[in-house]
Design a protein around this motif. Structure first.
Motif, PDB file in Angstrom:
ATOM      1  N   ILE A 183      -0.083   2.323  13.978  1.00  0.00           N
ATOM      2  CA  ILE A 183       1.072   1.581  14.060  1.00  0.00           C
ATOM      3  C   ILE A 183       2.108   2.423  14.146  1.00  0.00           C
ATOM      4  CG2 ILE A 183       2.743   0.255  12.608  1.00  0.00           C
ATOM      5  CD1 ILE A 183       0.126  -1.080  11.116  1.00  0.00           C
ATOM      6  N   LEU A 184       2.094   3.526  13.675  1.00  0.00           N
ATOM      7  CA  LEU A 184       3.103   4.872  13.778  1.00  0.00           C
ATOM      8  C   LEU A 184       3.191   5.212  15.309  1.00  0.00           C
ATOM      9  CD1 LEU A 184       2.601   6.763  10.557  1.00  0.00           C
ATOM     10  CD2 LEU A 184       4.480   5.065  11.073  1.00  0.00           C
ATOM     11  N   GLU A 185       1.803   5.361  15.775  1.00  0.00           N
ATOM     12  CA  GLU A 185       1.865   6.053  17.151  1.00  0.00           C
ATOM     13  C   GLU A 185       2.455   4.743  18.279  1.00  0.00           C
ATOM     14  OE1 GLU A 185      -0.027   8.444  19.125  1.00  0.00           O
ATOM     15  OE2 GLU A 185       0.795   9.484  17.290  1.00  0.00           O
ATOM     16  N   ALA A 186       2.450   3.507  17.954  1.00  0.00           N
ATOM     17  CA  ALA A 186       2.838   2.628  18.661  1.00  0.00           C
ATOM     18  C   ALA A 186       4.121   2.148  18.499  1.00  0.00           C
ATOM     19  CB  ALA A 186       1.932   1.314  18.697  1.00  0.00           C
ATOM     20  N   ASN A 187       5.011   2.917  17.834  1.00  0.00           N
ATOM     21  CA  ASN A 187       6.442   2.882  17.540  1.00  0.00           C
ATOM     22  C   ASN A 187       6.526   1.359  16.829  1.00  0.00           C
ATOM     23  OD1 ASN A 187       7.384   5.199  18.703  1.00  0.00           O
ATOM     24  ND2 ASN A 187       7.053   4.371  20.749  1.00  0.00           N
ATOM     25  N   GLY A 188       5.622   1.383  15.846  1.00  0.00           N
ATOM     26  CA  GLY A 188       5.877  -0.006  15.128  1.00  0.00           C
ATOM     27  C   GLY A 188       6.853  -0.174  14.179  1.00  0.00           C
ATOM     28  N   VAL A 189       7.451   1.002  13.566  1.00  0.00           N
ATOM     29  CA  VAL A 189       8.481   1.148  12.727  1.00  0.00           C
ATOM     30  C   VAL A 189       9.802   0.391  12.924  1.00  0.00           C
ATOM     31  CG1 VAL A 189       9.943   2.557  11.351  1.00  0.00           C
ATOM     32  CG2 VAL A 189       7.678   3.196  11.899  1.00  0.00           C
ATOM     33  N   GLU A 190       9.963   0.510  14.119  1.00  0.00           N
ATOM     34  CA  GLU A 190      11.422  -0.109  14.635  1.00  0.00           C
ATOM     35  C   GLU A 190      11.317  -1.577  14.515  1.00  0.00           C
ATOM     36  OE1 GLU A 190      13.019   1.573  18.301  1.00  0.00           O
ATOM     37  OE2 GLU A 190      13.956  -0.355  18.532  1.00  0.00           O
ATOM     38  N   PRO A 191      10.442  -2.368  15.139  1.00  0.00           N
ATOM     39  CA  PRO A 191      10.361  -3.703  14.949  1.00  0.00           C
ATOM     40  C   PRO A 191      10.155  -4.320  13.593  1.00  0.00           C
ATOM     41  CG  PRO A 191       8.285  -3.092  16.002  1.00  0.00           C
ATOM     42  CD  PRO A 191       9.244  -1.934  16.200  1.00  0.00           C
ATOM     43  N   ILE A 192       9.376  -3.306  12.595  1.00  0.00           N
ATOM     44  CA  ILE A 192       9.127  -3.685  11.359  1.00  0.00           C
ATOM     45  C   ILE A 192      10.712  -3.569  10.542  1.00  0.00           C
ATOM     46  CG2 ILE A 192       8.192  -3.012   9.416  1.00  0.00           C
ATOM     47  CD1 ILE A 192       5.580  -2.288  11.039  1.00  0.00           C
ATOM     48  N   ILE A 193      11.598  -2.531  11.028  1.00  0.00           N
ATOM     49  CA  ILE A 193      12.767  -2.516  10.249  1.00  0.00           C
ATOM     50  C   ILE A 193      13.552  -3.634  10.873  1.00  0.00           C
ATOM     51  CG2 ILE A 193      15.036  -1.203  10.603  1.00  0.00           C
ATOM     52  CD1 ILE A 193      13.463   1.602  10.432  1.00  0.00           C
ATOM     53  N   ASN A 194      13.591  -4.313  11.997  1.00  0.00           N
ATOM     54  CA  ASN A 194      14.269  -5.375  12.502  1.00  0.00           C
ATOM     55  C   ASN A 194      14.164  -6.599  11.456  1.00  0.00           C
ATOM     56  OD1 ASN A 194      15.508  -3.739  14.335  1.00  0.00           O
ATOM     57  ND2 ASN A 194      14.137  -4.473  16.065  1.00  0.00           N
TER      58      ASN A 194
ATOM     59  N   THR B 141       7.396  -4.006   2.103  1.00  0.00           N
ATOM     60  CA  THR B 141       6.298  -3.252   1.599  1.00  0.00           C
ATOM     61  C   THR B 141       5.543  -2.487   2.846  1.00  0.00           C
ATOM     62  OG1 THR B 141       5.964  -5.261   0.054  1.00  0.00           O
ATOM     63  CG2 THR B 141       4.069  -3.975   0.448  1.00  0.00           C
ATOM     64  N   THR B 142       5.541  -3.280   3.957  1.00  0.00           N
ATOM     65  CA  THR B 142       4.797  -2.482   4.992  1.00  0.00           C
ATOM     66  C   THR B 142       5.591  -1.043   5.167  1.00  0.00           C
ATOM     67  OG1 THR B 142       4.420  -4.440   6.108  1.00  0.00           O
ATOM     68  CG2 THR B 142       4.341  -2.564   7.597  1.00  0.00           C
ATOM     69  N   LEU B 143       6.988  -1.014   5.142  1.00  0.00           N
ATOM     70  CA  LEU B 143       7.527   0.105   5.450  1.00  0.00           C
ATOM     71  C   LEU B 143       7.113   1.443   4.370  1.00  0.00           C
ATOM     72  CD1 LEU B 143      11.280  -0.796   6.339  1.00  0.00           C
ATOM     73  CD2 LEU B 143       9.671   0.279   7.643  1.00  0.00           C
ATOM     74  N   MET B 144       7.000   0.716   3.013  1.00  0.00           N
ATOM     75  CA  MET B 144       6.448   1.812   1.984  1.00  0.00           C
ATOM     76  C   MET B 144       5.355   2.366   2.273  1.00  0.00           C
ATOM     77  SD  MET B 144       7.188  -0.203  -1.585  1.00  0.00           S
ATOM     78  CE  MET B 144       8.567  -1.300  -2.020  1.00  0.00           C
ATOM     79  N   TYR B 145       4.260   1.285   2.660  1.00  0.00           N
ATOM     80  CA  TYR B 145       2.907   1.717   3.130  1.00  0.00           C
ATOM     81  C   TYR B 145       2.765   2.416   4.274  1.00  0.00           C
ATOM     82  CZ  TYR B 145       1.126  -1.259  -0.638  1.00  0.00           C
ATOM     83  OH  TYR B 145       0.660  -2.104  -1.750  1.00  0.00           O
ATOM     84  N   LEU B 146       3.931   2.462   5.186  1.00  0.00           N
ATOM     85  CA  LEU B 146       3.788   3.398   6.334  1.00  0.00           C
ATOM     86  C   LEU B 146       4.213   4.701   6.331  1.00  0.00           C
ATOM     87  CD1 LEU B 146       4.428   0.969   9.175  1.00  0.00           C
ATOM     88  CD2 LEU B 146       2.212   1.873   8.781  1.00  0.00           C
ATOM     89  N   THR B 147       4.899   4.943   4.895  1.00  0.00           N
ATOM     90  CA  THR B 147       5.707   6.127   4.806  1.00  0.00           C
ATOM     91  C   THR B 147       4.460   7.320   4.406  1.00  0.00           C
ATOM     92  OG1 THR B 147       7.605   4.953   3.816  1.00  0.00           O
ATOM     93  CG2 THR B 147       7.275   7.230   3.398  1.00  0.00           C
ATOM     94  N   THR B 148       4.912   8.355   5.290  1.00  0.00           N
ATOM     95  CA  THR B 148       4.014   9.657   5.311  1.00  0.00           C
ATOM     96  C   THR B 148       5.082  10.731   5.408  1.00  0.00           C
ATOM     97  OG1 THR B 148       3.798   9.854   7.641  1.00  0.00           O
ATOM     98  CG2 THR B 148       2.200   8.423   6.491  1.00  0.00           C
TER      99      THR B 148
ATOM    100  N   GLN C  99      11.818   8.175   9.821  1.00  0.00           N
ATOM    101  CA  GLN C  99      11.853   6.835  10.288  1.00  0.00           C
ATOM    102  C   GLN C  99      12.134   5.923   9.319  1.00  0.00           C
ATOM    103  OE1 GLN C  99       8.771   6.551  13.264  1.00  0.00           O
ATOM    104  NE2 GLN C  99      10.059   5.249  14.429  1.00  0.00           N
ATOM    105  N   THR C 100      10.951   5.741   8.417  1.00  0.00           N
ATOM    106  CA  THR C 100      10.910   4.492   7.398  1.00  0.00           C
ATOM    107  C   THR C 100      11.906   4.624   6.372  1.00  0.00           C
ATOM    108  OG1 THR C 100       9.641   5.959   6.085  1.00  0.00           O
ATOM    109  CG2 THR C 100       8.568   4.261   7.690  1.00  0.00           C
ATOM    110  N   THR C 101      12.683   5.593   6.004  1.00  0.00           N
ATOM    111  CA  THR C 101      13.738   5.814   4.999  1.00  0.00           C
ATOM    112  C   THR C 101      14.973   6.022   5.688  1.00  0.00           C
ATOM    113  OG1 THR C 101      13.183   7.820   4.246  1.00  0.00           O
ATOM    114  CG2 THR C 101      12.100   6.125   3.219  1.00  0.00           C
ATOM    115  N   ALA C 102      15.318   5.548   6.871  1.00  0.00           N
ATOM    116  CA  ALA C 102      16.523   6.035   7.747  1.00  0.00           C
ATOM    117  C   ALA C 102      17.798   5.346   6.865  1.00  0.00           C
ATOM    118  CB  ALA C 102      16.519   5.288   9.096  1.00  0.00           C
ATOM    119  N   LEU C 103      18.751   5.815   7.017  1.00  0.00           N
ATOM    120  CA  LEU C 103      20.147   5.336   6.540  1.00  0.00           C
ATOM    121  C   LEU C 103      20.093   3.943   6.192  1.00  0.00           C
ATOM    122  CD1 LEU C 103      22.281   6.405   5.042  1.00  0.00           C
ATOM    123  CD2 LEU C 103      23.615   6.441   6.996  1.00  0.00           C
ATOM    124  N   PRO C 104      20.142   3.275   7.781  1.00  0.00           N
ATOM    125  CA  PRO C 104      20.459   1.670   7.521  1.00  0.00           C
ATOM    126  C   PRO C 104      19.402   1.016   6.680  1.00  0.00           C
ATOM    127  CG  PRO C 104      20.272   2.513   9.972  1.00  0.00           C
ATOM    128  CD  PRO C 104      19.733   3.834   9.089  1.00  0.00           C
TER     129      PRO C 104
END
Lengths: 357, 182
Positions: free
Chosen positions: B86-97, B112-119, B125-130
């Protein structure tokens, strides 16, 4: 998002969240399940150790209800939700299991079950969780997946050990930890902060946590299922890496001591058997007469010895003694069972009365 | 049995791709997302590229489809292989949306997904300011579930500095720039 004030149980979002969805009627044949179900996706967010039970007839059957649910695992807390909107003549109850897995099984088995003539609607109630309980639930899922997929992807959470939500409000200390520890595939060697000591570092556990939470009666249920899921929802306790932590802190922290529940649901037959065993033991000691033979229990005043008949033959004499002893034994047991029957029958009426209330 | 499972999942994926019925699409996607809860299915789901299916569906118009797709991602993203994918496929952005969805379940799954994707690598990315700003708002939500989840996110996945920055949006944008005279 939900409306309404979220004091206490967060009833504000309960209405929508717990409205039963309509059953899906348009499923293709190959996708049909055994039971008709709505279209819904379950995630860890929707699951909870808290179960909300709607549709309980208002007949004062809380005890029976809790007994039913306790078949699926140890219950930590339960109470009626008087303020919760309910159909006429029904009540709503909240039951908190010790383990998520038990709540899962209980929900599966009890939802849509008939109970005193009314259909129960059982659903997860995560809105009753505290922040700490939510945190633990997410962390347990993490451990479970790590274990199931054989990955040592241990994301060690801060403050896992704090049982109260108030603990989590501090803003100064945890941040001395190097950030890399907190996230992702951390390297254990970098975590030397002292306040980490009591945490569950490393191993995706669950096994040894379980051992302290199983109780005699319900152990079977839990063991059977959590063997598969391997999840332990109760990390609150200060579980040290050691194998057998004492169960005491658990019961102290809870609002309703767990012992209570267990005691209460101890099967009656077990109670009776236990009592009988104790009585027999007592009998042995108090009533053993002058006889040196331990197996022989003599009741009542000792009669003058029967004159021994000499059969003029060793072998015949032995047989005669055997027969005599046997007769004594039989006579003893007959008199004893009659005493027991009296006792058990005198013990029973209170139970029946309790049922009728 | 195991072969049957792969075939069954394949049938679901196929139906999802070929059906014109929005209803059937929802049902199938819900099925797949629920299968994604059990780690036993991860290998099959990867084989059938269900991860891409979920990620692609995040940009659909249908709120229900998005809810089910993010639910599926939430269910399988803890697995290391899936996470990396998911991280490779740039999945974080659509998840943030998904955080701006009006559907509470979608938002919950996304958090929850953002938490679990945090490395350590994805943290930025997952804890960006917005995202942190969003969590601050959620932590005041009337919904206790969302409030709890956002609190866990802020306390366990963000530094106090990040939270502080998100609290005072004016500070970070204009640090060190002198105010114009007059």
């Amino acid at each position: 998002m939900a409306t309404g004030g979220g004091t206490g149980g967060g009833l504000g979002d309960a209405y929508k969240h717990h409205a039963q969805l309509g059953v899906c009627e348009s499923r293709a044949k190959y996708r049909e399940g055994r039971r008709p179900r709505a279209v819904k996706v379950y995630t860890i967010n929707l699951e909870s150790r808290y179960l909300l039970i709607q549709g309980v007839p208002a007949l004062g059957v809380m005890k029976e209800l809790v007994e039913q649910f306790a078949l699926y695992g140890a219950i930590e807390e339960y109470h009626a939700l008087d303020e919760y909107p309910a159909e006429q003549f029904t009540e709503v109850y909240l039951i908190k299991f010790q383990k998520l897995q038990c709540a899962r099984v209980a929900k599966k088995k009890m939802d849509e079950r008939s109970f005193f003539g009314s259909l129960l609607h059982v659903c997860y109630a995560p809105e009753f969780e505290t922040v700490q309980e939510t945190r633990e639930k997410l962390q347990d899922r993490r451990k479970y997946i790590a274990k199931a997929t054989n990955q040592r992807d241990c994301f060690v959470l801060k403050k896992v050990e704090g049982p109260e939500k108030t603990v989590s409000k501090n803003s100064d200390c945890p941040w001395s930890i190097p950030r890399s520890c907190v996230t992702g595939n951390w390297d254990p060697s970098c975590c030397t902060s002292s306040h980490r000591v009591s945490q569950n570092t490393g191993c995706p556990s669950g096994n040894h946590n379980r051992s302290l939470l199983t109780f005699p009666q319900y152990g079977n249920n839990c063991a059977e299922t959590s063997g598969y899921f391997g999840q332990s929802t109760s990390l609150t306790l200060n579980v040290q890496p050691g194998r057998c932590p004492p169960p005491a802190p658990l019961t102290q922290q809870r609002t309703v001591p767990v012992d209570n529940g267990v005691d209460r649901f101890m099967p009656r037959t077990t109670h009776l058997q236990e009592r009988k065993r104790k009585r027999e033991e007592g009998n042995k000691f108090s009533l053993i007469g002058t006889s040196v033979d331990n197996t022989e229990v003599i009741i009542g005043p000792q009669l003058p010895e029967l004159p021994k008949v000499d059969m003029d033959d060793d072998s015949l004499n032995t047989s005669a003694t055997l027969i005599r002893n046997k007769l004594k034994e039989v006579a003893d047991s007959v008199s004893r069972t009659s005493v027991e029957k009296l006792e058990t029958s005198s013990a029973k009426p209170p139970v029946k009365q309790r049922r009728r209330i | 049995m195991e072969l049957g499972r792969l075939e069954y999942l394949q049938a679901l994926v196929t139906e999802f791709q070929v059906t014109d019925s929005p209803e059937a699409k929802e049902q199938v996607l819900a099925n797949l997302a629920n299968f994604a809860y059990d780690p036993k299915n991860y290998e099959y789901l990867r084989q059938l590229q269900v991860l891409d299916l979920f990620l692609d569906t995040l940009t659909e118009d249908s709120e229900t489809l998005v809810e089910f797709a993010i639910g599926g991602l939430c269910n399988l993203c803890l697995d290391k292989t899936n996470k990396d994918y998911i991280l490779e496929a740039n999945g974080v952005e659509p998840i943030i949306n998904c955080l701006s969805s009006s559907n509470e379940e979608t938002v919950m799954s996304a958090v929850t997904t953002l938490m679990y994707l945090t490395t350590p690598q994805s943290r930025q990315q997952t804890t960006a300011l917005p995202v942190v700003e969003c969590m601050l708002r959620f932590s005041l939500s009337a919904s206790r579930r969302l409030r709890n989840l956002a609190t866990v996110f802020l306390e366990d996945y963000c530094t106090p500095l990040q939270v502080e920055e998100a609290r005072n949006p004016s500070k970070h944008t204009a640090v060190g720039i002198p105010l114009p005279k007059d």
